[in-house]
Scaffold this motif. Sequence first.
Motif, PDB file in Angstrom:
ATOM      1  N   TRP A  17       0.828  -1.206   0.000  1.00 49.38           N
ATOM      2  CA  TRP A  17       0.000   0.000   0.000  1.00 49.38           C
ATOM      3  C   TRP A  17       0.863   1.257   0.000  1.00 49.38           C
ATOM      4  CZ3 TRP A  17      -1.164  -4.130   3.444  1.00 49.38           C
ATOM      5  CH2 TRP A  17      -2.224  -4.930   3.020  1.00 49.38           C
ATOM      6  N   GLY A  18       2.053   1.127  -0.490  1.00 46.46           N
ATOM      7  CA  GLY A  18       2.959   2.265  -0.601  1.00 46.46           C
ATOM      8  C   GLY A  18       4.026   2.249   0.478  1.00 46.46           C
ATOM      9  N   PRO A  19       5.156   2.905   0.218  1.00 50.24           N
ATOM     10  CA  PRO A  19       6.289   2.865   1.153  1.00 50.24           C
ATOM     11  C   PRO A  19       6.042   3.584   2.465  1.00 50.24           C
ATOM     12  CG  PRO A  19       6.717   4.407  -0.628  1.00 50.24           C
ATOM     13  CD  PRO A  19       5.473   3.664  -1.006  1.00 50.24           C
ATOM     14  N   GLU A  20       5.061   4.478   2.522  1.00 55.78           N
ATOM     15  CA  GLU A  20       4.790   5.228   3.742  1.00 55.78           C
ATOM     16  C   GLU A  20       3.569   4.711   4.488  1.00 55.78           C
ATOM     17  OE1 GLU A  20       6.953   7.512   4.812  1.00 55.78           O
ATOM     18  OE2 GLU A  20       8.105   6.934   3.033  1.00 55.78           O
ATOM     19  N   ASP A  21       2.996   3.602   4.047  1.00 58.08           N
ATOM     20  CA  ASP A  21       1.763   3.101   4.658  1.00 58.08           C
ATOM     21  C   ASP A  21       1.982   2.705   6.107  1.00 58.08           C
ATOM     22  OD1 ASP A  21      -0.993   1.985   4.664  1.00 58.08           O
ATOM     23  OD2 ASP A  21       0.110   0.125   5.016  1.00 58.08           O
ATOM     24  N   GLU A  22       0.987   3.025   6.963  1.00 63.30           N
ATOM     25  CA  GLU A  22       1.027   2.639   8.365  1.00 63.30           C
ATOM     26  C   GLU A  22      -0.258   1.960   8.819  1.00 63.30           C
ATOM     27  OE1 GLU A  22       2.937   5.508  11.082  1.00 63.30           O
ATOM     28  OE2 GLU A  22       3.045   6.859   9.343  1.00 63.30           O
ATOM     29  N   ALA A  23      -1.176   1.688   7.895  1.00 69.72           N
ATOM     30  CA  ALA A  23      -2.459   1.062   8.242  1.00 69.72           C
ATOM     31  C   ALA A  23      -2.470  -0.434   7.986  1.00 69.72           C
ATOM     32  CB  ALA A  23      -3.603   1.727   7.474  1.00 69.72           C
ATOM     33  N   GLY A  24      -1.569  -0.914   7.135  1.00 74.61           N
ATOM     34  CA  GLY A  24      -1.474  -2.346   6.895  1.00 74.61           C
ATOM     35  C   GLY A  24      -2.734  -2.945   6.301  1.00 74.61           C
ATOM     36  N   ALA A  25      -3.097  -4.125   6.784  1.00 73.50           N
ATOM     37  CA  ALA A  25      -4.196  -4.891   6.195  1.00 73.50           C
ATOM     38  C   ALA A  25      -5.556  -4.233   6.371  1.00 73.50           C
ATOM     39  CB  ALA A  25      -4.223  -6.297   6.795  1.00 73.50           C
ATOM     40  N   LEU A  26      -5.669  -3.255   7.260  1.00 73.74           N
ATOM     41  CA  LEU A  26      -6.943  -2.542   7.366  1.00 73.74           C
ATOM     42  C   LEU A  26      -7.244  -1.749   6.103  1.00 73.74           C
ATOM     43  CD1 LEU A  26      -6.815  -1.425  11.098  1.00 73.74           C
ATOM     44  CD2 LEU A  26      -8.394  -3.066  10.079  1.00 73.74           C
ATOM     45  N   ASN A  27      -6.242  -1.559   5.242  1.00 77.90           N
ATOM     46  CA  ASN A  27      -6.492  -0.962   3.928  1.00 77.90           C
ATOM     47  C   ASN A  27      -7.418  -1.831   3.091  1.00 77.90           C
ATOM     48  OD1 ASN A  27      -4.785   1.543   3.558  1.00 77.90           O
ATOM     49  ND2 ASN A  27      -3.170   0.113   4.191  1.00 77.90           N
ATOM     50  N   LEU A  28      -7.537  -3.096   3.438  1.00 78.93           N
ATOM     51  CA  LEU A  28      -8.381  -4.015   2.681  1.00 78.93           C
ATOM     52  C   LEU A  28      -9.871  -3.762   2.900  1.00 78.93           C
ATOM     53  CD1 LEU A  28      -6.278  -7.207   3.394  1.00 78.93           C
ATOM     54  CD2 LEU A  28      -6.583  -6.160   1.142  1.00 78.93           C
ATOM     55  N   ILE A  29     -10.189  -2.960   3.903  1.00 77.25           N
ATOM     56  CA  ILE A  29     -11.593  -2.622   4.155  1.00 77.25           C
ATOM     57  C   ILE A  29     -11.906  -1.321   3.424  1.00 77.25           C
ATOM     58  CG2 ILE A  29     -13.342  -2.138   5.896  1.00 77.25           C
ATOM     59  CD1 ILE A  29     -11.599  -3.654   7.903  1.00 77.25           C
ATOM     60  N   GLY A  30     -12.493  -1.458   2.250  1.00 72.77           N
ATOM     61  CA  GLY A  30     -12.879  -0.299   1.454  1.00 72.77           C
ATOM     62  C   GLY A  30     -14.388  -0.137   1.430  1.00 72.77           C
ATOM     63  N   ALA A  31     -14.866   0.741   0.562  1.00 73.54           N
ATOM     64  CA  ALA A  31     -16.301   1.023   0.496  1.00 73.54           C
ATOM     65  C   ALA A  31     -17.110  -0.233   0.180  1.00 73.54           C
ATOM     66  CB  ALA A  31     -16.565   2.099  -0.558  1.00 73.54           C
ATOM     67  N   ALA A  32     -16.592  -1.084  -0.682  1.00 74.48           N
ATOM     68  CA  ALA A  32     -17.325  -2.309  -1.050  1.00 74.48           C
ATOM     69  C   ALA A  32     -17.487  -3.226   0.150  1.00 74.48           C
ATOM     70  CB  ALA A  32     -16.596  -3.034  -2.183  1.00 74.48           C
ATOM     71  N   GLN A  33     -16.426  -3.342   0.955  1.00 76.47           N
ATOM     72  CA  GLN A  33     -16.500  -4.203   2.141  1.00 76.47           C
ATOM     73  C   GLN A  33     -17.467  -3.624   3.175  1.00 76.47           C
ATOM     74  OE1 GLN A  33     -13.530  -3.479   0.589  1.00 76.47           O
ATOM     75  NE2 GLN A  33     -13.403  -5.545  -0.281  1.00 76.47           N
ATOM     76  N   VAL A  34     -17.462  -2.308   3.316  1.00 79.71           N
ATOM     77  CA  VAL A  34     -18.359  -1.658   4.277  1.00 79.71           C
ATOM     78  C   VAL A  34     -19.811  -1.882   3.877  1.00 79.71           C
ATOM     79  CG1 VAL A  34     -19.134   0.580   5.156  1.00 79.71           C
ATOM     80  CG2 VAL A  34     -16.685   0.069   5.016  1.00 79.71           C
ATOM     81  N   LYS A  35     -20.124  -1.670   2.602  1.00 82.25           N
ATOM     82  CA  LYS A  35     -21.508  -1.830   2.152  1.00 82.25           C
ATOM     83  C   LYS A  35     -21.972  -3.283   2.247  1.00 82.25           C
ATOM     84  CE  LYS A  35     -20.783   0.455  -1.743  1.00 82.25           C
ATOM     85  NZ  LYS A  35     -21.057   1.111  -3.058  1.00 82.25           N
ATOM     86  N   ARG A  36     -21.082  -4.193   1.915  1.00 80.86           N
ATOM     87  CA  ARG A  36     -21.458  -5.605   2.014  1.00 80.86           C
ATOM     88  C   ARG A  36     -21.721  -5.997   3.455  1.00 80.86           C
ATOM     89  NH1 ARG A  36     -18.498 -11.099   1.771  1.00 80.86           N
ATOM     90  NH2 ARG A  36     -20.274 -12.435   1.425  1.00 80.86           N
ATOM     91  N   ALA A  37     -20.858  -5.527   4.356  1.00 80.59           N
ATOM     92  CA  ALA A  37     -21.019  -5.859   5.766  1.00 80.59           C
ATOM     93  C   ALA A  37     -22.322  -5.298   6.329  1.00 80.59           C
ATOM     94  CB  ALA A  37     -19.827  -5.325   6.561  1.00 80.59           C
ATOM     95  N   ALA A  38     -22.672  -4.084   5.929  1.00 79.32           N
ATOM     96  CA  ALA A  38     -23.922  -3.484   6.398  1.00 79.32           C
ATOM     97  C   ALA A  38     -25.121  -4.314   5.963  1.00 79.32           C
ATOM     98  CB  ALA A  38     -24.035  -2.051   5.878  1.00 79.32           C
ATOM     99  N   GLY A  39     -25.019  -4.962   4.802  1.00 76.71           N
ATOM    100  CA  GLY A  39     -26.107  -5.783   4.297  1.00 76.71           C
ATOM    101  C   GLY A  39     -26.307  -7.078   5.053  1.00 76.71           C
ATOM    102  N   LEU A  40     -25.382  -7.409   5.962  1.00 75.76           N
ATOM    103  CA  LEU A  40     -25.516  -8.638   6.746  1.00 75.76           C
ATOM    104  C   LEU A  40     -26.443  -8.472   7.941  1.00 75.76           C
ATOM    105  CD1 LEU A  40     -21.763  -9.749   6.813  1.00 75.76           C
ATOM    106  CD2 LEU A  40     -23.609 -10.757   5.454  1.00 75.76           C
ATOM    107  N   VAL A  41     -26.814  -7.227   8.262  1.00 80.02           N
ATOM    108  CA  VAL A  41     -27.663  -6.985   9.427  1.00 80.02           C
ATOM    109  C   VAL A  41     -29.092  -7.446   9.122  1.00 80.02           C
ATOM    110  CG1 VAL A  41     -28.573  -5.243  11.001  1.00 80.02           C
ATOM    111  CG2 VAL A  41     -26.222  -5.059  10.161  1.00 80.02           C
ATOM    112  N   ARG A  42     -29.586  -8.353   9.960  1.00 75.38           N
ATOM    113  CA  ARG A  42     -30.933  -8.912   9.756  1.00 75.38           C
ATOM    114  C   ARG A  42     -31.879  -8.554  10.898  1.00 75.38           C
ATOM    115  NH1 ARG A  42     -28.623 -14.958   8.510  1.00 75.38           N
ATOM    116  NH2 ARG A  42     -27.357 -14.436   6.676  1.00 75.38           N
ATOM    117  N   THR A  43     -31.457  -8.820  12.137  1.00 75.25           N
ATOM    118  CA  THR A  43     -32.339  -8.601  13.279  1.00 75.25           C
ATOM    119  C   THR A  43     -32.095  -7.269  13.972  1.00 75.25           C
ATOM    120  OG1 THR A  43     -30.838  -9.628  14.888  1.00 75.25           O
ATOM    121  CG2 THR A  43     -32.332 -11.089  13.667  1.00 75.25           C
ATOM    122  N   GLY A  44     -30.920  -6.691  13.770  1.00 73.79           N
ATOM    123  CA  GLY A  44     -30.570  -5.457  14.462  1.00 73.79           C
ATOM    124  C   GLY A  44     -30.016  -5.671  15.856  1.00 73.79           C
TER     125      GLY A  44
END
Length: 299
Positions: A17-44
């Motif tokens: 994620w670039g030579p100055e990156d300090e977030a590591g694997a949390l960079n893997l959580i992008g907008a697509a992952q956020v929206k998909r995860a929100a769609g998993l909520v069923r009962t609240g």
Amino acid sequence: MEDKTSVNSPNNAWGRWGPEDEAGALNLIGAAQVKRAAGLVRTGEVIRLAQPLSHKTPVPRHRSGLQHFMGRDGGDYAAGARRPGGFQFAEDTVIMPLHIGTHIDALCHAWCEEKMFNGYRETTMRSTSGATRLGVEKMPPAFTRGLLIDLVELRGRPMQPGEVISREDLQACLAVAGLGIEPGDAVLLHTGWLQAQAGNTDIDFNSEPGIDHAAGFWLAQQDVAIIGADNFAVEVLPFAEGTVFPVHQCVIRDFGIPLLEGLMLEPLVRTGRKEFLFVGAALPIVGATGSPLTPLAVL
């Protein structure tokens, strides 16, 4: 000049994620992952996955426990403190290690051969200011799909101290659940270790079930964003002969994946849900090597 040479190998994620990156694997959580995860909520239903914190919260012997002091309480008013307009308040102070109870390891927490994740040198860790690179404040909040890998269910019993979770065990649990790991997932391991410590006043933090190096490396290759467990180190203790914290070295130092330790998973296990929305955010303490937090499973 700081040496930021990457190994450029499938054995690490330095430079990914670039030579100055300090977030590591949390960079893997992008907008697509956020929206998909929100769609998993069923009962609240919202489930807290954190241990309560108090002076009774167990810690290894080399760490101090939590200390809680009241700065203003009812006794102050009983002793004559002013009550303008009848108003009263209480406030308090807590002193505690940051690796206590349910907590997350920052990417500056563990290193070897003088280098941290992404090639940052150990000289970026200062006694006066903490971590000048990879501190926990550089860790983005996680809002992503959570996967519960239930080793207790697989074994038919709580795991024993020193018992290894292998790559094959992880794959078997996923097969039973009919789930696969996807990039950006938070993978949570249920070993039964924390529940087994209930009431134990002499916990052996050097003997617990957990993943071995091969399992940690396999999870890293699946592009997980977080690995968590209901034990104190995530990895098996004691480690294999001739190694020292091999999972911490592989996962944190090589792949930039934070470890989430001390999870309270029993309430989630009882729901039967293996896939859910996971939410977690560290306290942004500048230069810190970790942070207590309250992860949530939203069903």
